[in-house]
Write an enzyme that holds these catalytic residues in place. Structure first.
Site, mmCIF file in Angstrom:
data_model
loop_
_atom_site.group_PDB
_atom_site.id
_atom_site.type_symbol
_atom_site.label_atom_id
_atom_site.label_comp_id
_atom_site.label_asym_id
_atom_site.label_seq_id
_atom_site.Cartn_x
_atom_site.Cartn_y
_atom_site.Cartn_z
ATOM 1 N N ARG A 178 -7.894 -1.484 4.331
ATOM 2 C CA ARG A 178 -6.515 -2.036 3.888
ATOM 3 C C ARG A 178 -6.134 -3.452 4.680
ATOM 4 N NH1 ARG A 178 -1.906 -4.040 5.938
ATOM 5 N NH2 ARG A 178 -2.351 -2.911 8.127
ATOM 6 N N ASP A 179 -5.986 -3.733 5.605
ATOM 7 C CA ASP A 179 -5.513 -4.842 6.169
ATOM 8 C C ASP A 179 -6.617 -5.922 5.964
ATOM 9 O OD1 ASP A 179 -4.236 -6.874 7.576
ATOM 10 O OD2 ASP A 179 -3.751 -5.852 9.454
ATOM 11 N N HIS A 224 -2.315 -3.707 17.736
ATOM 12 C CA HIS A 224 -3.043 -4.252 16.428
ATOM 13 C C HIS A 224 -2.820 -5.810 16.503
ATOM 14 C CE1 HIS A 224 -2.782 -3.928 11.877
ATOM 15 N NE2 HIS A 224 -2.488 -5.096 11.983
ATOM 16 N N HIS A 234 -4.146 -9.571 15.334
ATOM 17 C CA HIS A 234 -4.948 -10.513 14.514
ATOM 18 C C HIS A 234 -5.435 -11.671 15.474
ATOM 19 C CE1 HIS A 234 -3.891 -9.078 10.674
ATOM 20 N NE2 HIS A 234 -3.054 -8.489 11.102
ATOM 21 N N CYS A 244 -2.341 -10.926 6.475
ATOM 22 C CA CYS A 244 -1.194 -10.362 5.483
ATOM 23 C C CYS A 244 -1.030 -11.493 4.601
ATOM 24 C CB CYS A 244 -0.184 -10.164 6.559
ATOM 25 S SG CYS A 244 1.413 -9.582 5.456
ATOM 26 N N ASN A 263 -7.938 -9.138 11.758
ATOM 27 C CA ASN A 263 -7.658 -8.455 12.725
ATOM 28 C C ASN A 263 -8.864 -8.917 13.693
ATOM 29 O OD1 ASN A 263 -6.428 -6.466 10.435
ATOM 30 N ND2 ASN A 263 -5.379 -6.033 12.425
HETATM 31 P P1 HMG Z 1 11.074 -4.559 -3.860
HETATM 32 O O1 HMG Z 1 10.899 -5.539 -5.125
HETATM 33 O O2 HMG Z 1 12.264 -5.109 -2.966
HETATM 34 O O3 HMG Z 1 11.379 -3.051 -4.537
HETATM 35 O O4 HMG Z 1 9.794 -4.674 -3.085
HETATM 36 P P2 HMG Z 1 12.240 -2.325 -5.407
HETATM 37 O O5 HMG Z 1 12.635 -1.078 -4.836
HETATM 38 O O6 HMG Z 1 13.482 -3.413 -5.822
HETATM 39 O O7 HMG Z 1 11.441 -2.308 -6.748
HETATM 40 C C1 HMG Z 1 10.762 -3.307 -7.563
HETATM 41 C C2 HMG Z 1 9.734 -2.842 -8.572
HETATM 42 O O8 HMG Z 1 8.440 -2.423 -7.748
HETATM 43 C C3 HMG Z 1 10.084 -1.634 -9.305
HETATM 44 O O9 HMG Z 1 9.240 -1.877 -10.406
HETATM 45 C C4 HMG Z 1 9.464 -0.614 -8.446
HETATM 46 O O10 HMG Z 1 9.185 0.499 -9.253
HETATM 47 C C5 HMG Z 1 8.236 -1.005 -7.721
HETATM 48 P P3 HMG Z 1 9.546 -2.490 -11.742
HETATM 49 O O11 HMG Z 1 10.995 -1.714 -12.097
HETATM 50 O O12 HMG Z 1 9.759 -3.982 -11.352
HETATM 51 O O13 HMG Z 1 8.448 -2.427 -12.655
HETATM 52 N N1 HMG Z 1 8.088 -0.482 -6.501
HETATM 53 C C6 HMG Z 1 6.784 0.247 -6.187
HETATM 54 N N2 HMG Z 1 5.620 0.111 -7.009
HETATM 55 C C7 HMG Z 1 4.488 1.032 -6.438
HETATM 56 N N3 HMG Z 1 4.631 1.306 -5.231
HETATM 57 C C8 HMG Z 1 5.791 1.369 -4.271
HETATM 58 C C9 HMG Z 1 6.828 0.553 -4.770
HETATM 59 N N4 HMG Z 1 7.974 0.273 -4.472
HETATM 60 C C10 HMG Z 1 8.789 -0.277 -5.582
HETATM 61 N N5 HMG Z 1 5.824 1.908 -3.014
HETATM 62 C C11 HMG Z 1 8.406 -3.397 -1.696
HETATM 63 C C12 HMG Z 1 9.967 -3.731 -1.875
HETATM 64 C C13 HMG Z 1 8.521 -2.595 -0.029
HETATM 65 C C14 HMG Z 1 7.949 -2.292 -2.763
HETATM 66 C C15 HMG Z 1 7.568 -4.633 -1.665
HETATM 67 O O14 HMG Z 1 8.148 -5.621 -0.896
HETATM 68 C C16 HMG Z 1 6.153 -4.406 -1.127
HETATM 69 O O15 HMG Z 1 5.298 -3.698 -1.909
HETATM 70 N N6 HMG Z 1 5.823 -4.883 -0.038
HETATM 71 C C17 HMG Z 1 4.545 -4.737 0.616
HETATM 72 C C18 HMG Z 1 4.088 -6.059 1.203
HETATM 73 C C19 HMG Z 1 2.676 -5.623 1.941
HETATM 74 O O16 HMG Z 1 1.909 -4.608 1.411
HETATM 75 N N7 HMG Z 1 2.444 -6.486 2.854
HETATM 76 C C20 HMG Z 1 1.271 -6.136 3.721
HETATM 77 C C21 HMG Z 1 1.132 -4.835 4.477
HETATM 78 S S1 HMG Z 1 2.068 -5.263 6.024
HETATM 79 C C22 HMG Z 1 0.827 -5.918 7.025
HETATM 80 O O17 HMG Z 1 0.045 -6.339 6.648
HETATM 81 C C23 HMG Z 1 1.253 -5.809 8.376
HETATM 82 C C24 HMG Z 1 0.376 -5.045 9.360
HETATM 83 O O18 HMG Z 1 -0.963 -5.050 9.063
HETATM 84 C C25 HMG Z 1 1.052 -5.154 10.649
HETATM 85 C C26 HMG Z 1 0.868 -6.561 11.202
HETATM 86 O O19 HMG Z 1 -0.181 -7.085 11.381
HETATM 87 O O20 HMG Z 1 1.903 -7.143 11.469
HETATM 88 C C27 HMG Z 1 0.882 -3.462 8.971
HETATM 89 MG MG MG Z 2 -1.990 -6.628 10.253
#
Ligand code: HMG
Ligand code: MG
Length: 306
Positions: A15-16, A211, A213, A244, A253
């Protein structure tokens, strides 16, 4: 020093590690990595995320990944779910393909929360609350990831009081375990310890993980500083892959291989076979056309090559 006698490692590589890859990684390759990691003795693997494919295209095959895993008894499979839509997608499959654990992910920095999940910290907690409730009703364990607990790419240094606040909010909605993330790898041991201390005001030592990086090469030192506090659970990434997409310039990481080498050398039990782990890292590195970012893996691979 009273180090833990046993450490649990969650490999977040599938994933990450892979979420930031520009070229699509075939589902088969992701599965190849997951299967090698479980064969190496990993007991928990973060396998994919149910996020918007417009935001993170690399994770668009989440359902295919969950469908393709040949599960091994005793291994837990976790996934990211930022909202109800993601949670519903994660449990739309037959029960045997459900995750054992879901991860809601928030940030101690307002700016990062906006960039990463398009809402404020307060809004994110409102979104997570029904996800936590629905997951726990179904018997799925809930972890909370807390990003930017020492530094943020947009706001700079983050005070421990921000972490204290976020950990309290996570606890308040029923999150069972939290991960203290140094998203951009700027942390150094004392700062990481301060972030952990703030978290430990709300969660017990068994419910907190690190966690880290490795952008600035501090993650092994930060792991050791956390071990000194008794933290015994860590997210790491095979071959040190990752970053990310919303934390520009941040690298992966800490490599699983480096942490396992550290722990083995300290006589701390992980249940992981380092040689098999190195094979898993070599497999994914080769598939991506690069060398492992792990120093321990590089050293051992060089030794093997004679
Ligand atoms: P948004 O645009 O505000 O969401 O995004 P929305 O609710 O307004 O929906 C917009 C569109 O997205 C719609 O589709 C929804 O259906 C769709 P449209 O009508 O335009 O066709 N949608 C989805 N589709 C699939 N799965 C879903 C979903 N939700 C809405 N779950 C949202 C908000 C949270 C969805 C967006 O910002 C997003 O997906 N962000 C994810 C970012 C991400 O994955 N970042 C990396 C992971 S975090 C990380 O790496 C940190 C970590 O490792 C810890 C660290 O190191 O810090 C964990
Ligand atoms: Mg991370």
């Amino acid at each position: 020093m009273n180090y833990p006698s046993r450490v649990k490692i969650v490999d977040v590589g599938p994933r990450d590690g892979l979420q930031n890859e520009k070229q699509p990684v075939p589902t088969e390759v992701k599965l190849g990595l997951i299967h090698r990691l479980q064969d190496a003795g990993l007991k928990e693997i973060e396998v994919t995320s149910f996020v918007s494919p417009k935001w993170v295209p690399q994770m668009a095959d989440n359902a295919q990944v969950m469908h393709g895993i040949q599960r091994k008894a005793g291994v837990r499979y976790s996934v990211l779910t930022p909202n109800m839509k993601g949670f519903e997608a994660a449990v739309a499959a037959p029960r045997e393909e459900w995750p054992d654990e879901i991860v809601v992910f928030g940030a101690a920095s307002e700016a990062f929360s906006q960039k990463n999940i398009n809402c404020s910290i307060a809004e994110s907690i409102e979104r997570f609350a029904p996800v936590v409730e629905a997951a726990r009703e179904k018997g799925i364990y809930v972890r909370g990831a807390m990003s930017c607990t020492v530094g943020c790419p947009y706001e700079g240094e983050i005070a421990p009081s921000r972490v204290d606040m976020l950990a309290g909010l996570m606890k308040g909605i029923g999150v069972q375990h939290v991960g203290v993330a140094d998203t951009i790898g700027v942390g150094t041991p004392i700062k990481v310890q301060r972030a952990l201390e703030a978290t430990l005001k709300h969660f017990g030592i068994d419910d907190v993980s690190g966690h880290y990086h490795d952008t600035y090469g501090q993650a092994i030192a930060n792991t050791l500083a956390s071990l000194e506090m008794g933290v015994w659970q860590y997210d790491t990434s095979s071959a040190g892959l990752g970053g990310c997409p919303y934390a520009k310039g941040a690298t992966g990481n800490v490599a699983t291989e480096d942490v396992v080498y550290l722990l083995q050398g300290m006589g701390i039990e992980t249940g992981i076979d380092l040689d098999k782990l190195i094979d898993a890292g070599a497999y994914i590195s080769e598939a991506l056309g690069r060398k492992p970012a792990s120093r321990a893996a590089t050293a051992i691979l060089n030794k093997r090559a004679g």
